[in-house]
Design a protein around this motif. Sequence first.
Motif, PDB file in Angstrom:
ATOM      1  N   ALA A  15     -12.105  -6.033  30.874  1.00 27.77           N
ATOM      2  CA  ALA A  15     -12.183  -6.069  29.402  1.00 27.77           C
ATOM      3  C   ALA A  15     -11.370  -7.144  28.738  1.00 27.77           C
ATOM      4  N   TRP A  16     -11.847  -7.803  27.694  1.00 28.89           N
ATOM      5  CA  TRP A  16     -11.123  -8.943  26.983  1.00 28.89           C
ATOM      6  C   TRP A  16     -10.101  -8.289  26.285  1.00 28.89           C
ATOM      7  N   ASP A  17      -8.750  -8.942  26.527  1.00 26.85           N
ATOM      8  CA  ASP A  17      -7.577  -8.342  25.762  1.00 26.85           C
ATOM      9  C   ASP A  17      -7.032  -9.378  24.871  1.00 26.85           C
ATOM     10  N   CYS A  18      -6.945  -9.439  23.823  1.00 30.37           N
ATOM     11  CA  CYS A  18      -6.203 -10.775  23.042  1.00 30.37           C
ATOM     12  C   CYS A  18      -4.956 -10.818  23.146  1.00 30.37           C
ATOM     13  N   GLU A  19      -4.198  -9.851  23.643  1.00 30.30           N
ATOM     14  CA  GLU A  19      -2.965  -9.976  24.063  1.00 30.30           C
ATOM     15  C   GLU A  19      -2.689 -10.875  24.990  1.00 30.30           C
ATOM     16  N   GLU A  20      -3.383 -10.787  26.080  1.00 30.71           N
ATOM     17  CA  GLU A  20      -3.421 -11.909  27.391  1.00 30.71           C
ATOM     18  C   GLU A  20      -3.910 -13.031  26.876  1.00 30.71           C
ATOM     19  N   ASP A  21      -5.043 -13.307  26.207  1.00 31.01           N
ATOM     20  CA  ASP A  21      -5.741 -14.541  25.986  1.00 31.01           C
ATOM     21  C   ASP A  21      -6.531 -14.459  24.794  1.00 31.01           C
ATOM     22  N   ASP A  22      -6.150 -14.850  23.374  1.00 31.43           N
ATOM     23  CA  ASP A  22      -6.922 -14.661  22.556  1.00 31.43           C
ATOM     24  C   ASP A  22      -7.924 -15.694  22.158  1.00 31.43           C
ATOM     25  N   ARG A  23      -8.232 -16.475  22.949  1.00 25.00           N
ATOM     26  CA  ARG A  23      -9.118 -17.676  22.748  1.00 25.00           C
ATOM     27  C   ARG A  23     -10.817 -17.445  23.130  1.00 25.00           C
ATOM     28  N   LEU A  24     -11.391 -17.747  22.167  1.00 24.90           N
ATOM     29  CA  LEU A  24     -13.058 -17.481  22.339  1.00 24.90           C
ATOM     30  C   LEU A  24     -13.803 -18.852  22.124  1.00 24.90           C
ATOM     31  N   PHE A  41     -19.780 -16.289  20.646  1.00 26.21           N
ATOM     32  CA  PHE A  41     -18.575 -16.601  21.321  1.00 26.21           C
ATOM     33  C   PHE A  41     -18.558 -15.623  22.788  1.00 26.21           C
ATOM     34  N   ALA A  42     -17.811 -16.325  23.538  1.00 21.57           N
ATOM     35  CA  ALA A  42     -17.299 -15.803  24.868  1.00 21.57           C
ATOM     36  C   ALA A  42     -15.922 -16.095  25.181  1.00 21.57           C
ATOM     37  N   SER A  43     -15.545 -15.161  26.132  1.00 18.97           N
ATOM     38  CA  SER A  43     -13.969 -15.419  26.311  1.00 18.97           C
ATOM     39  C   SER A  43     -14.053 -16.782  27.674  1.00 18.97           C
ATOM     40  N   THR A  58     -10.326 -10.426  13.765  1.00 17.18           N
ATOM     41  CA  THR A  58      -9.599 -11.197  12.887  1.00 17.18           C
ATOM     42  C   THR A  58      -9.487 -12.576  13.520  1.00 17.18           C
ATOM     43  N   PHE A  59      -9.944 -13.679  12.969  1.00 20.20           N
ATOM     44  CA  PHE A  59      -9.998 -15.007  13.353  1.00 20.20           C
ATOM     45  C   PHE A  59      -8.693 -15.788  12.981  1.00 20.20           C
ATOM     46  N   ASP A  60      -8.414 -16.617  13.730  1.00 19.86           N
ATOM     47  CA  ASP A  60      -7.316 -17.497  13.267  1.00 19.86           C
ATOM     48  C   ASP A  60      -8.001 -18.860  13.322  1.00 19.86           C
ATOM     49  N   ASP A 113     -16.464 -25.297  20.968  1.00 25.03           N
ATOM     50  CA  ASP A 113     -15.257 -25.063  20.355  1.00 25.03           C
ATOM     51  C   ASP A 113     -14.701 -23.828  20.634  1.00 25.03           C
ATOM     52  N   VAL A 114     -13.269 -23.887  20.566  1.00 24.16           N
ATOM     53  CA  VAL A 114     -12.458 -22.976  20.721  1.00 24.16           C
ATOM     54  C   VAL A 114     -11.826 -22.245  19.565  1.00 24.16           C
TER      55      VAL A 114
END
Length: 368
Positions: A15-24, A41-43, A58-60, A113-114
Amino acid sequence: MSMRHRLLLDALWPAWDCEEDDRLICRAVYDETHDVKTFLFASPEPRQFIFAPGQFLTFDFPVGEGGQGEGSVNRCYTIASSPTRPHTVAITVKRTSGGSVSNWLHDNIKVGDVVRAIGPMGEFSTWAHPCSKRLFLSGGVGATPLMSHLRRDFDMGEDLDTIVVHCARTPRDILFRHELDLMAHRRQHLQIAHLVESVDGEQGWAGYRGRISRELVEMIAPDYREREIFCCGPPPFMAAVRAILRQGGYDMSRYHEESFDFADLAPAEQAAAPPPPDAGVKVHSVTFKKSGQTIECDENTTILAAARMAGLRLPSSCTKGLCGTCKTLKLSGEVEMAHAGGIRQREIDRGMVLLCCSKPRGEVTVDR
């Protein structure tokens, strides 16, 4: 590698985990209408996105003040894609006049783009409010969370008793028009009603015309009082829907809505200011470094609420610690923060706080 082996490997993706890698990484950009685009988007690594239909990310974005690309801005966008297709997530964004983030997305984001994001979050889902009969009401790009539900149902072969009323300005502004019509054609219990204010560009329009009203709701969904209602759209649209339902005697405990409006204060903030502190409650000073202003905030009031009372306008949206819009760096002092997922642990470790759910525990200085 055989197709069978490839499918097995895909199914084993973690599973995608934003705490480990929040890039898309942006994999595709689609034009939905003349002013609406979908961004897929994909991981960066093989990952699956686990979420309930109707949830948001929530995007940054590196937009900066005024959309000039200096600094970052947080924005919430509902996932428009289905959880049944877990290798990617999609958001659908309307270009708005004066909208720094939406215009930046439309003008800048391209394949490869990331961006960064956290989530998924939110409870605007039939999974959180299970029911046997549903009425979906949407205005404009508010169709996106409901589209995630419908796509999921369609992929799973479910034929749930669902009426969809989607409101748009003109026929060319109808989001997902052909996809919705195809779904309704292949599902016996799915009814789609498009409602437009004007038929400009399609004089042979055979659908509903006008604005949402009690008469139209009763015509399209005469049994709406028996249905769980999910609504998403611009604030005036949702306000009109709430008034219509109350006038019709609808049980509002069965009404659910979702909106991310960054131009206005949250309704809870507009409704009433926090009561004055009780005797014995400690009051602390909070300094906003960039504006040079200092306010008083008691230990039972959030910094955001105290700032609003003092007349300061600060970026905010959910006021519940979910979206991350009010995130800022705490330069000194201590706060008690009870967030709901809108901030990463590593950000907390760096001294970041959410002003909407942070209460001072002494004198505090923040970088706002």
